[in-house]
Design an enzyme around this catalytic site. Structure first.
Site, PDB file in Angstrom:
ATOM      1  CG  ASP A 178      -1.732   1.332   0.996  1.00  0.00           C
ATOM      2  OD1 ASP A 178      -1.356   2.353   0.793  1.00  0.00           O
ATOM      3  OD2 ASP A 178      -3.216   1.005   1.398  1.00  0.00           O
ATOM      4  CG  HIS A 179       1.530   4.240  -3.313  1.00  0.00           C
ATOM      5  ND1 HIS A 179       0.206   3.939  -3.512  1.00  0.00           N
ATOM      6  CD2 HIS A 179       1.448   5.660  -3.338  1.00  0.00           C
ATOM      7  CE1 HIS A 179      -0.469   5.235  -3.974  1.00  0.00           C
ATOM      8  NE2 HIS A 179       0.618   6.052  -4.138  1.00  0.00           N
ATOM      9  CG  HIS A 241      -4.401   4.553  -0.745  1.00  0.00           C
ATOM     10  ND1 HIS A 241      -3.167   3.276  -0.765  1.00  0.00           N
ATOM     11  CD2 HIS A 241      -4.282   4.865  -2.213  1.00  0.00           C
ATOM     12  CE1 HIS A 241      -3.048   3.147  -2.146  1.00  0.00           C
ATOM     13  NE2 HIS A 241      -3.729   3.718  -2.859  1.00  0.00           N
TER      14      HIS A 241
END
Ligand code: BG6
Length: 480
Positions: A178-179, A241
């Site tokens: 999950d950047h 996010h």
């Protein structure tokens, strides 16, 4: 760091070019790659290793945050080999194994293998099975699997995908990207709170009146309609996010926590979030879609007129919600979250609003204290305080804080790839968090699919539908 093989599924893809190669190059410049690493890029397009290296070079010129240095780039590119690969064909795996072993022998690398899946989700089940059947993933050293999002499209498919991975890998070997968890300011939340007893003491429902998490974007659906028109903001941004940002904000850091403890705390937070009720669906969940408007001075189309979008699409390009975490720290404190495409500005931020004295003299300009954590594109922390202006006999809200210069710091993918290579999964999404997030969003997905929740519109370039302002104003607050 131990020497290893890095196998990249999806080596000619967009993500590889924009994020993965630049991240590896910047790690290389920082001396953060293993002394000996064999990177094998896989793809169906017939290319030679030199072709791949040329593509990587181009990608670095375009996307690396630091300049490409002529005297070392070739040394970096030499680590890469291309292998023509069809994920659905058994023989591809047999051949890959032989190729990989040959490189390991040539470079004297032990069979530590990191598999990075940047491919269409429908391929994953087969890839994982074949990695096992071919023996590629049966290593004498360690093996790890990095999986890109989307991790499923709903609760059932996420569970199914996870079950496929678990047939071959154990949880400790699975790194779900999950950047947002790789973003420097998200990783800094802990180091902002823990060493500062003043913040620690303020971090709960006694002092905080509400928490606001915003991820707004000016871009529209772009060329991704075939994916986005089915996913919507809720799958694209919220399930992963935004809920990760909720968890990261709500964790209490009264002492240094281990990776396992952080994971446990995040899980407990997700378990304490009130499930979505029918009433929430009517009043506390806002679904929105952009209409034509003006963004950064430029006229843009409405969502339904974008290429590839269904004419009567009810897809959500905006989402806002109020949620509550029922635990000892946060009970009674609303968390408001919102995200949208084609909004007035690109900004990802967490705003913590503190309680105000009930007799605060608002008429002389006294406002509540805010702690603002800007994540993207600016990276800063600031505290809004009231400062007296004696000439006007009023108070002026003043922000004190610090900011960092993005571009000088390792980007999300650098941090995450490095963590994957050293085997630190703190900033990856663990299964329980992912499953609990899908559990929270599932009733919303159902309601959207059955058109049981209102669809609000907003002009492109605005701050979202009026309903999202009403959502927060009803409680006496406003979006900051
Ligand atoms: C991605 C979404 O995960 O995050 C995109 O798929 C979105 O739709 C992007 O634009 C936003 O990321 P960032 O880092 O620009 O905030």
């Amino acid at each position: 760091m131990e020497n290893m093989t890095f196998v990249l599924f999806g080596a000619t893809g967009d993500l590889a070019k924009r994020k993965i190669y630049p991240a590896l190059y910047n790690l290389y410049l920082d001396g953060k790659l293993p002394q000996s690493i064999s990177v094998i890029g896989l793809g169906r397009t017939p290319l030679s290793s030199e072709d791949l290296q040329a593509q990587i070079h181009e990608a670095l010129n375009e996307f690396s945050r630091r300049d490409v240095l002529r005297d070392n780039v070739q040394d970096f590119l030499n680590k890469f080999r291309y292998f023509i690969f069809d994920a659905m064909k058994e023989e591809s795996y047999e051949n890959l194994r032989a190729f990989m072993e040959e490189r390991e022998a040539e470079l004297g690398i032990p069979d530590n293998r990191l598999f990075y899946l940047s491919v269409a989700p429908r391929l994953i089940d087969n890839i994982v099975k074949q990695l096992d059947a071919s023996g590629i993933s049966r290593t004498g050293g360690w093996r790890r699997l990095i999986v890109e999002k989307p991790f499923g499209t709903d609760l059932a498919s996420a569970r199914e995908l996870n079950a496929s991975l678990k047939e071959v890998f154990v949880e400790e070997e699975i790194y779900r990207i999950d950047h947002y968890l790789g973003k420097p300011m998200v990783q800094n939340i802990e180091s902002l709170i823990r060493p500062n007893p003043i913040l620690q003491a303020l971090w709960d429902h006694k002092q905080i009146s509400n928490v606001q998490i915003t991820a707004s974007e000016t871009v529209g659906v772009g060329s991704r309609a075939s994916y986005y028109d089915k996913a919507g903001a809720i799958r694209d941004m919220v399930q992963n996010h935004l809920l990760q940002l909720v968890m990261m904000t709500a964790v209490h850091h009264e002492r240094k926590l281990t990776s396992d403890q952080i994971e446990q705390k995040k899980r407990e937070i997700m378990e304490s979030i009130n499930p979505v009720s029918d009433e929430d669906l009517q009043n506390n969940i806002i679904r929105g879609q952009y209409q034509a408007g003006v963004v950064s001075g430029k006229a843009v189309k409405g969502y339904q007129d974008e290429d590839g979008v269904e004419d009567d699409s009810t897809n959500d390009t905006f989402f806002a919600a109020k949620l509550c975490i029922n635990n000892e720290h946060w009970s009674g404190i609303p968390f408001y979250i919102r995200t949208g495409k084609r909004m007035d500005q690109k900004s990802t931020r967490i705003v913590i609003e503190f309680k105000q004295d009930s007799d605060a003299e608002k008429d002389v300009g006294i406002v509540s204290n805010l702690l603002v954590i800007e994540i993207n594109p600016n990276e800063s922390v600031s505290l809004r305080v009231n400062v007296a202006d004696h000439s006007s006999e009023k108070f002026e809200p003043t922000y004190i804080g610090f900011s960092k210069h993005p571009g000088h710091q390792p980007e999300a993918y650098e941090r995450l790839l490095y963590d994957g290579m050293i085997g630190d999964s703190t900033f990856f999404a663990h299964w329980h968090e992912v499953e609990l997030s899908w559990e929270w969003v599932q009733p919303i997905l159902d309601a959207f699919a059955n058109d049981e929740a209102p669809l609000h519109t907003y002009p492109a370039g605005s701050t979202g539908p009026d309903a999202s302002h009403e959502l927060i104003e009803r409680d006496g607050f406003e979006w900051n």
